[in-house]
Design a protein around this motif. Sequence first.
Motif, mmCIF file in Angstrom:
data_model
loop_
_atom_site.group_PDB
_atom_site.id
_atom_site.type_symbol
_atom_site.label_atom_id
_atom_site.label_comp_id
_atom_site.label_asym_id
_atom_site.label_seq_id
_atom_site.Cartn_x
_atom_site.Cartn_y
_atom_site.Cartn_z
ATOM 1 N N ASN A 189 0.809 -1.222 0.000
ATOM 2 C CA ASN A 189 0.000 0.000 0.000
ATOM 3 C C ASN A 189 0.842 1.273 0.000
ATOM 4 O O ASN A 189 0.544 2.230 0.725
ATOM 5 N N SER A 190 1.915 1.280 -0.799
ATOM 6 C CA SER A 190 2.809 2.429 -0.900
ATOM 7 C C SER A 190 3.451 2.779 0.435
ATOM 8 O O SER A 190 3.829 3.923 0.686
ATOM 9 N N GLY A 191 3.592 1.767 1.305
ATOM 10 C CA GLY A 191 4.263 1.958 2.581
ATOM 11 C C GLY A 191 5.762 1.759 2.458
ATOM 12 O O GLY A 191 6.331 1.699 1.368
ATOM 13 N N PHE A 192 6.426 1.622 3.582
ATOM 14 C CA PHE A 192 7.889 1.633 3.651
ATOM 15 C C PHE A 192 8.535 0.581 2.759
ATOM 16 O O PHE A 192 9.565 0.827 2.138
ATOM 17 N N PRO A 215 3.423 7.858 7.722
ATOM 18 C CA PRO A 215 3.585 7.695 6.271
ATOM 19 C C PRO A 215 3.117 6.345 5.744
ATOM 20 O O PRO A 215 2.917 6.193 4.550
ATOM 21 N N ASN A 216 2.966 5.372 6.616
ATOM 22 C CA ASN A 216 2.535 4.049 6.167
ATOM 23 C C ASN A 216 1.012 3.909 6.113
ATOM 24 O O ASN A 216 0.505 2.865 5.755
ATOM 25 N N ASP A 217 0.287 4.960 6.478
ATOM 26 C CA ASP A 217 -1.175 4.916 6.463
ATOM 27 C C ASP A 217 -1.660 5.189 5.048
ATOM 28 O O ASP A 217 -1.655 6.331 4.581
ATOM 29 N N TYR A 218 -2.110 4.138 4.345
ATOM 30 C CA TYR A 218 -2.496 4.327 2.955
ATOM 31 C C TYR A 218 -3.772 5.154 2.818
ATOM 32 O O TYR A 218 -4.035 5.731 1.762
ATOM 33 N N PHE A 219 -4.559 5.251 3.880
ATOM 34 C CA PHE A 219 -5.724 6.126 3.810
ATOM 35 C C PHE A 219 -5.297 7.587 3.694
ATOM 36 O O PHE A 219 -5.975 8.396 3.071
ATOM 37 N N ALA A 220 -4.162 7.911 4.285
ATOM 38 C CA ALA A 220 -3.668 9.282 4.222
ATOM 39 C C ALA A 220 -2.922 9.553 2.928
ATOM 40 O O ALA A 220 -3.046 10.630 2.338
ATOM 41 N N ASN A 221 -2.141 8.579 2.457
ATOM 42 C CA ASN A 221 -1.259 8.880 1.321
ATOM 43 C C ASN A 221 -1.876 8.590 -0.043
ATOM 44 O O ASN A 221 -1.270 8.921 -1.073
ATOM 45 N N THR A 222 -3.061 7.987 -0.096
ATOM 46 C CA THR A 222 -3.678 7.655 -1.381
ATOM 47 C C THR A 222 -4.682 8.725 -1.772
ATOM 48 O O THR A 222 -5.625 9.007 -1.044
ATOM 49 N N VAL A 223 -4.471 9.317 -2.941
ATOM 50 C CA VAL A 223 -5.300 10.438 -3.387
ATOM 51 C C VAL A 223 -6.524 9.932 -4.143
ATOM 52 O O VAL A 223 -6.495 8.866 -4.768
ATOM 53 N N THR A 224 -7.607 10.694 -4.076
ATOM 54 C CA THR A 224 -8.832 10.411 -4.824
ATOM 55 C C THR A 224 -9.108 11.571 -5.767
ATOM 56 O O THR A 224 -9.052 12.731 -5.357
ATOM 57 N N LEU A 225 -9.398 11.247 -7.019
ATOM 58 C CA LEU A 225 -9.708 12.269 -8.021
ATOM 59 C C LEU A 225 -11.119 12.030 -8.544
ATOM 60 O O LEU A 225 -11.390 10.989 -9.144
ATOM 61 N N CYS A 226 -11.981 12.977 -8.312
ATOM 62 C CA CYS A 226 -13.374 12.852 -8.747
ATOM 63 C C CYS A 226 -13.584 13.692 -10.004
ATOM 64 O O CYS A 226 -13.631 14.925 -9.930
ATOM 65 N N ASP A 227 -13.686 13.022 -11.128
ATOM 66 C CA ASP A 227 -13.860 13.745 -12.383
ATOM 67 C C ASP A 227 -14.311 12.775 -13.452
ATOM 68 O O ASP A 227 -13.976 11.592 -13.427
ATOM 69 N N GLU A 228 -15.059 13.278 -14.421
ATOM 70 C CA GLU A 228 -15.569 12.436 -15.495
ATOM 71 C C GLU A 228 -14.468 11.904 -16.403
ATOM 72 O O GLU A 228 -14.653 10.903 -17.092
ATOM 73 N N VAL A 229 -13.314 12.571 -16.428
ATOM 74 C CA VAL A 229 -12.253 12.151 -17.347
ATOM 75 C C VAL A 229 -11.528 10.902 -16.863
ATOM 76 O O VAL A 229 -10.739 10.328 -17.597
ATOM 77 N N ASN A 230 -11.764 10.488 -15.626
ATOM 78 C CA ASN A 230 -11.083 9.314 -15.096
ATOM 79 C C ASN A 230 -11.758 8.054 -15.624
ATOM 80 O O ASN A 230 -12.799 7.620 -15.130
ATOM 81 N N PHE A 231 -11.148 7.443 -16.612
ATOM 82 C CA PHE A 231 -11.703 6.300 -17.328
ATOM 83 C C PHE A 231 -11.848 5.102 -16.390
ATOM 84 O O PHE A 231 -10.950 4.763 -15.631
ATOM 85 N N MET A 232 -12.989 4.459 -16.433
ATOM 86 C CA MET A 232 -13.300 3.284 -15.616
ATOM 87 C C MET A 232 -13.026 3.548 -14.128
ATOM 88 O O MET A 232 -12.520 2.708 -13.400
ATOM 89 N N ASN A 233 -13.370 4.787 -13.713
ATOM 90 C CA ASN A 233 -13.285 5.201 -12.304
ATOM 91 C C ASN A 233 -11.894 5.045 -11.708
ATOM 92 O O ASN A 233 -11.735 4.755 -10.521
ATOM 93 N N GLU A 234 -10.876 5.272 -12.525
ATOM 94 C CA GLU A 234 -9.493 5.154 -12.057
ATOM 95 C C GLU A 234 -9.195 6.130 -10.920
ATOM 96 O O GLU A 234 -8.345 5.876 -10.074
ATOM 97 N N GLY A 235 -9.895 7.257 -10.897
ATOM 98 C CA GLY A 235 -9.617 8.263 -9.881
ATOM 99 C C GLY A 235 -9.984 7.853 -8.468
ATOM 100 O O GLY A 235 -9.467 8.425 -7.501
ATOM 101 N N TYR A 236 -10.861 6.849 -8.324
ATOM 102 C CA TYR A 236 -11.250 6.390 -6.978
ATOM 103 C C TYR A 236 -10.195 5.412 -6.450
ATOM 104 O O TYR A 236 -10.478 4.253 -6.153
#
Length: 441
Positions: free
Chosen positions: A219-222, A324-345
Amino acid sequence: MQDFGEYASWANWTIGEVTDATLGVESTAASPAAAPLPTPLLRERNLAVQFVAVVMAAASTVAIALVGTLSIGCHAAVMLVAKIGPLRTLYEALSGAYDRLLDQLAQKVLRDPRDTPALRLMIAITFSVLPIFLVQLVLKKPSLLLVAVFYLSLYGIRFQRFVRIFSVKHLEAHRPQGYFSGIYGKIFGRYVEFFLGYLYGNIPELDRTVHVRLHHRENSGFEDNRFHAEYDRTSRLDFFRYLSGNVWTVLGIEPYLYFKARGDEANCRRLLWGMGRYVIFFTALSIYEWRIGLLFALVPLLCINFITAMIAWVQHAFYDTRSPNDYFANTVTLCDEVNFMNEGYHLAHHHRCGLHWTELPAHHERLRDKMRASGSLIFRDLDFIGLFLELTLIRRMDVLAEKLVPWEPLTHEERLALLAKRTKPATNRLGTTRAVHPALI
């Protein structure tokens, strides 16, 4: 350079937990204190390894600049053609008829008809990129026109086609049997990764092995090879340093060493088999005609090195230095129609990676309370390429501050301060910035 023991002590962080309700699998990122030592190759940090990494990063930057110039440069021409009424009407009519045909085809060939957008993209690439590639093989002598059309067919206008194929191959990695059903599954299998991937410079097994069994575990941790909390995510120079390390992931070497250090022989064999197949493809193409190998194999490999580094850089860009190991904090969410197949979530996907992409927006809503507590960041009107441009390349933090969706009312200055805090390099307990993570060159 500090040794790994000092890093492990510094990295005494909160561990994020992932529960996959769909797959019935619960995975927890490995504790840094219990992690094995780095592999000998990456621990040595010899000059030869670093030199190759820097050269590959520079070459990747040049390759993506050339392809990007072509991809973005053609956008104006396409927009001009789109303004011609009869042509636009004809395109819309043909596109609508094609969509209806695909809907019928999807019912027969796909495991889940909701994946029809992926089917459309696979067909489009197969019947555009592959014929160009085969014609070039027959002609042998490279044609600049064919090369240009090949790149446009691969990456699309303003990289839109690659953005979409990235989502398709990403989701395919989480489907053990791929997209296709019945006899079609036996024929095409995991079609994107194990067939189209060669044209994109994507080594087989990197998606279903490295992405699923390494990145989603850590999860993008250490211990994740994509970990980059020690870098300033607003710095172009720091991104170049990160890019130079990413080449070992793209080539499969660093993930292989990760699995080898953990005694995971099954995934080691998968990676070696995938790396071997790509080496055979690359070598055979280069022997046949070295210029074709350069233009149709090496350039896509360099481009995918840059693009995957760029996407990994922003998908987990906003670390909380307290955990820094908390993936809830370090993972970004992008809400937009351009995100194909809901990649932004992306956070909802990390939390339940087995969910179908159509279910991610609803799952995102269920996670809002936990996201608020973790300080997870959400942006609107952005895709990941746009986030990279604003965050690192042109560094328009004012724009990001406007697009940020805060959990509580914040002034513009408070938004800027939050973004600065979440993108600055993490420091160890002595207050000094860590120079290089053990898993990165």
